[in-house]
Design an enzyme around this catalytic site. Structure first.
Site, mmCIF file in Angstrom:
data_model
loop_
_atom_site.group_PDB
_atom_site.id
_atom_site.type_symbol
_atom_site.label_atom_id
_atom_site.label_comp_id
_atom_site.label_asym_id
_atom_site.label_seq_id
_atom_site.Cartn_x
_atom_site.Cartn_y
_atom_site.Cartn_z
ATOM 1 N N ASP A 198 6.232 -3.484 5.728
ATOM 2 C CA ASP A 198 5.493 -3.654 4.018
ATOM 3 C C ASP A 198 4.499 -4.724 3.992
ATOM 4 O O ASP A 198 4.158 -5.251 4.675
ATOM 5 C CB ASP A 198 7.473 -3.735 3.684
ATOM 6 C CG ASP A 198 7.549 -5.159 3.960
ATOM 7 O OD1 ASP A 198 7.637 -6.267 2.971
ATOM 8 O OD2 ASP A 198 7.568 -5.506 5.544
ATOM 9 N N ASN A 272 3.448 5.868 -1.295
ATOM 10 C CA ASN A 272 2.883 5.319 -0.437
ATOM 11 C C ASN A 272 1.836 5.933 -0.281
ATOM 12 O O ASN A 272 1.654 7.101 -0.159
ATOM 13 C CB ASN A 272 4.047 5.821 0.636
ATOM 14 C CG ASN A 272 5.666 4.943 1.174
ATOM 15 O OD1 ASN A 272 5.986 4.132 -0.237
ATOM 16 N ND2 ASN A 272 6.546 4.965 0.774
ATOM 17 N N ILE A 273 1.145 5.357 0.690
ATOM 18 C CA ILE A 273 -0.402 5.901 1.359
ATOM 19 C C ILE A 273 -0.121 6.164 2.556
ATOM 20 O O ILE A 273 -1.859 6.365 3.223
ATOM 21 C CB ILE A 273 -1.419 4.885 0.440
ATOM 22 C CG1 ILE A 273 -1.471 3.662 1.679
ATOM 23 C CG2 ILE A 273 -1.459 4.651 -0.432
ATOM 24 C CD1 ILE A 273 -2.408 2.325 1.002
ATOM 25 N N HIS A 289 -0.927 6.816 -5.683
ATOM 26 C CA HIS A 289 -1.717 6.077 -5.370
ATOM 27 C C HIS A 289 -2.837 6.773 -4.545
ATOM 28 O O HIS A 289 -3.777 5.376 -3.695
ATOM 29 C CB HIS A 289 -1.212 4.901 -4.830
ATOM 30 C CG HIS A 289 -0.104 3.788 -6.009
ATOM 31 N ND1 HIS A 289 0.348 3.550 -5.689
ATOM 32 C CD2 HIS A 289 -0.437 4.383 -6.794
ATOM 33 C CE1 HIS A 289 1.379 2.475 -7.081
ATOM 34 N NE2 HIS A 289 0.513 3.617 -7.672
ATOM 35 N N CYS A 297 -17.492 7.721 0.104
ATOM 36 C CA CYS A 297 -18.943 6.722 -0.120
ATOM 37 C C CYS A 297 -18.710 6.373 -1.756
ATOM 38 O O CYS A 297 -19.185 7.268 -2.760
ATOM 39 C CB CYS A 297 -20.012 8.561 -0.021
ATOM 40 S SG CYS A 297 -21.766 6.816 -0.302
ATOM 41 N N CYS A 321 -22.314 6.236 5.183
ATOM 42 C CA CYS A 321 -21.837 7.503 4.816
ATOM 43 C C CYS A 321 -23.001 7.919 5.674
ATOM 44 O O CYS A 321 -24.464 7.722 5.371
ATOM 45 C CB CYS A 321 -21.980 6.814 2.692
ATOM 46 S SG CYS A 321 -22.504 8.591 2.548
ATOM 47 N N CYS A 324 -26.126 8.518 3.296
ATOM 48 C CA CYS A 324 -26.997 7.649 2.549
ATOM 49 C C CYS A 324 -27.818 7.084 3.721
ATOM 50 O O CYS A 324 -27.731 6.598 4.756
ATOM 51 C CB CYS A 324 -26.133 6.719 1.720
ATOM 52 S SG CYS A 324 -25.281 7.655 1.104
ATOM 53 N N ASN A 391 18.542 1.872 -2.431
ATOM 54 C CA ASN A 391 17.583 0.753 -2.698
ATOM 55 C C ASN A 391 18.007 -0.483 -1.741
ATOM 56 O O ASN A 391 19.297 -0.483 -1.572
ATOM 57 C CB ASN A 391 16.861 -0.039 -4.205
ATOM 58 C CG ASN A 391 15.458 -0.415 -3.637
ATOM 59 O OD1 ASN A 391 14.721 -0.084 -2.724
ATOM 60 N ND2 ASN A 391 15.367 -1.538 -4.297
ATOM 61 N N ARG A 392 17.309 -1.438 -1.114
ATOM 62 C CA ARG A 392 18.099 -2.883 -0.193
ATOM 63 C C ARG A 392 19.053 -3.466 -1.658
ATOM 64 O O ARG A 392 19.234 -4.570 -1.465
ATOM 65 C CB ARG A 392 17.128 -3.478 0.950
ATOM 66 C CG ARG A 392 17.013 -2.273 1.420
ATOM 67 C CD ARG A 392 15.985 -2.946 2.500
ATOM 68 N NE ARG A 392 16.360 -2.327 3.634
ATOM 69 C CZ ARG A 392 15.416 -3.252 5.062
ATOM 70 N NH1 ARG A 392 14.523 -4.295 4.224
ATOM 71 N NH2 ARG A 392 15.040 -2.108 6.225
ATOM 72 N N GLU A 393 17.648 -3.502 -3.067
ATOM 73 C CA GLU A 393 18.884 -4.578 -3.355
ATOM 74 C C GLU A 393 18.460 -4.084 -5.264
ATOM 75 O O GLU A 393 17.605 -2.908 -4.897
ATOM 76 C CB GLU A 393 17.721 -5.834 -4.055
ATOM 77 C CG GLU A 393 16.375 -5.936 -4.057
ATOM 78 C CD GLU A 393 14.887 -6.545 -4.103
ATOM 79 O OE1 GLU A 393 13.757 -6.994 -4.543
ATOM 80 O OE2 GLU A 393 15.653 -7.297 -3.522
ATOM 81 N N CYS A 408 18.035 2.781 3.275
ATOM 82 C CA CYS A 408 17.633 4.238 2.693
ATOM 83 C C CYS A 408 17.955 4.802 3.559
ATOM 84 O O CYS A 408 18.801 6.259 3.567
ATOM 85 C CB CYS A 408 15.865 4.112 2.439
ATOM 86 S SG CYS A 408 15.561 3.173 1.091
#
Length: 420
Positions: A198, A272-273, A289, A297, A321, A324, A391-393, A408
């Site tokens: 995290d 998340n990614i 995100h 590039c 790239c 390029c 959630n945790r909080e 979760c």
């Protein structure tokens, strides 16, 4: 919005009338003061000689009364966009389908559906589009409008009140059972059990990067474009740690997939990614995100599959790239992740505008919702829609109907047991 709020905050309780320059004619706008005073102010065209409106002047009339404990917002009805429909132009009389006064977010969404220009919205507030937005591209302009609206949703919509009939774990399970258009917002908490580090814990990614790279002004700077151009090492160190292919989805991901298979998932907005939503088979997932699925590039915008840069990332090198010249130092293939200050995908704005009309439940999982505009999505959904926090909080951005605090994966396992 900020300038209006600042102006409201300058007012005293006993203020009668204040004239402010907004550089825009007419329109009826009402605001409620963000302090506990609930200063209900009406913005109408300031009458000049002969009773006609004076260009560029709006009169701010204060009608003050004590607010309740939830009076820490600015509720707005806006109607200053040239060319708006007659019904929307009369904000004091306009009502939504459920009989409640139409709020600003609904109003903006309706303008877009009517084919109005986003330019008119910016002009109504005497604002210029953000510098990174193409002023000739209506889609980009509307995206910027919705970014502002969602990020500042507390200014435009009253704080949601808890629904009285939903209080327990069984109530939450029953709400899921009844719902067919559930919006799920997820963050890093749904991926922790997969082994993905995290960001914000004391031994998380940010804390460790600060130790390894003292030149990092603050750990979040690794997602800052200007710093990335100066030193890409912190970012690619982070990229190596969470690169797709090294992790498997968690029970929380498969819970969302189950909702989809049962025909209940309207959309999964993930911050998340790590692409674990795709690995789990979730089709109706929107990666707000960005992700490592592709890389672009920074010079010629040539795009490649994310796996094409894996070897370079694991060598801790900035991938160059292939289109390029080798001597072009800035031709770096950067994963298509949204950096601070960059626009979210157009699909995000379009989806939020559509989903706000039809969502019948909201579930927030494993996130503090600190990053805007995604953090404003729950507040955009209808106040009558049940909202569940896993959630945790606890969180304080929205008044959730049921808060299931803990890991979760453990919580969704119990929910599944209750759902049969």
């Amino acid at each position: 919005c900020d300038s209006i709020v600042r102006k409201l905050n300058e007012l005293d309780e006993g203020l009668g009338t204040e004239v402010i320059q907004l550089n825009k004619d007419s329109g009826s706008k009402t605001f409620t003061d963000p302090r506990g005073l609930a200063q209900k102010c009406s913005f109408g065209a300031f009458a000049g000689e002969g009773g006609s409106p004076s260009p560029g002047l709006l009169e701010l009339r204060g009608d003050f009364e004590r607010a309740d404990d939830e009076g820490d917002f600015v509720g707005a009805r806006l109607s200053a966009v040239p060319g708006a429909s007659p019904s929307a132009a009369n904000a004091d009389e306009e009502e939504s389908d459920d009989g409640e006064p139409m709020d600003a977010f609904q109003w903006i969404a309706d303008l877009r559906r009517q084919g109005q220009s986003a330019h008119a919205v910016f002009q109504a507030f005497d604002l210029s589009p953000p510098p990174d937005v193409d002023p000739t591209n209506e889609e980009d302009l509307w995206g910027a409008v919705f970014d502002i609206m969602i990020s500042q949703v507390r200014l435009f919509r009253p704080r949601r009140l808890k629904l009285p009939g939903i209080n327990t774990l069984d109530d939450a399970a029953e709400a899921i059972r009844r719902s067919t258009n559930i919006v799920v917002l997820t963050g890093a908490g749904v991926s922790v059990s997969a082994g993905i580090p995290d960001f914000r814990s004391k031994d998380g990614v940010y804390a460790r990067l600060k130790v390894e790279y003292p030149s990092l002004p603050d750990p979040q700077a690794m997602f800052d474009l200007s710093f990335f151009k100066q030193d890409h090492r912190p970012f690619y160190k982070f990229a190596k740690e969470i690169f797709p292919g090294n992790f498997r989805p968690t029970p929380s991901h498969f819970f969302i997939r189950m909702l989809e298979q049962k025909g209940k998932l309207l959309r999964n907005y993930t911050q998340n990614i790590d692409t674990l939503e795709s690995v789990a088979g979730i089709q109706r997932s929107l990666q707000c995100h960005g992700s490592f699925k592709s890389a672009t590039c920074m010079v010629c915008k040539h795009q490649v599959d994310g796996m094409a840069i894996k070897e370079a990332v694991f060598r801790q090198e900035a991938p160059h790239c292939p289109q390029c010249p080798a001597e072009e130092a800035g031709a770096v293939l950067r994963p298509d992740i949204v950096f601070f200050g960059e626009n979210l995908p157009k699909e995000f704005h379009n989806s939020v505008a559509r989903d706000a009309d039809v969502a019948d439940m909201v579930i927030v999982m494993g996130t503090a919702l600190r990053v805007m505009p995604v953090g404003g999505v729950p507040a955009v959904m209808g106040a009558h829609v049940p909202q569940l926090l896993i959630n945790r909080e606890p969180l304080y951005n929205v008044e959730y109907d049921v808060e299931l605090l803990g890991n979760c994966d453990v919580v969704v396992a119990e929910l599944c047991a209750r759902l049969g």
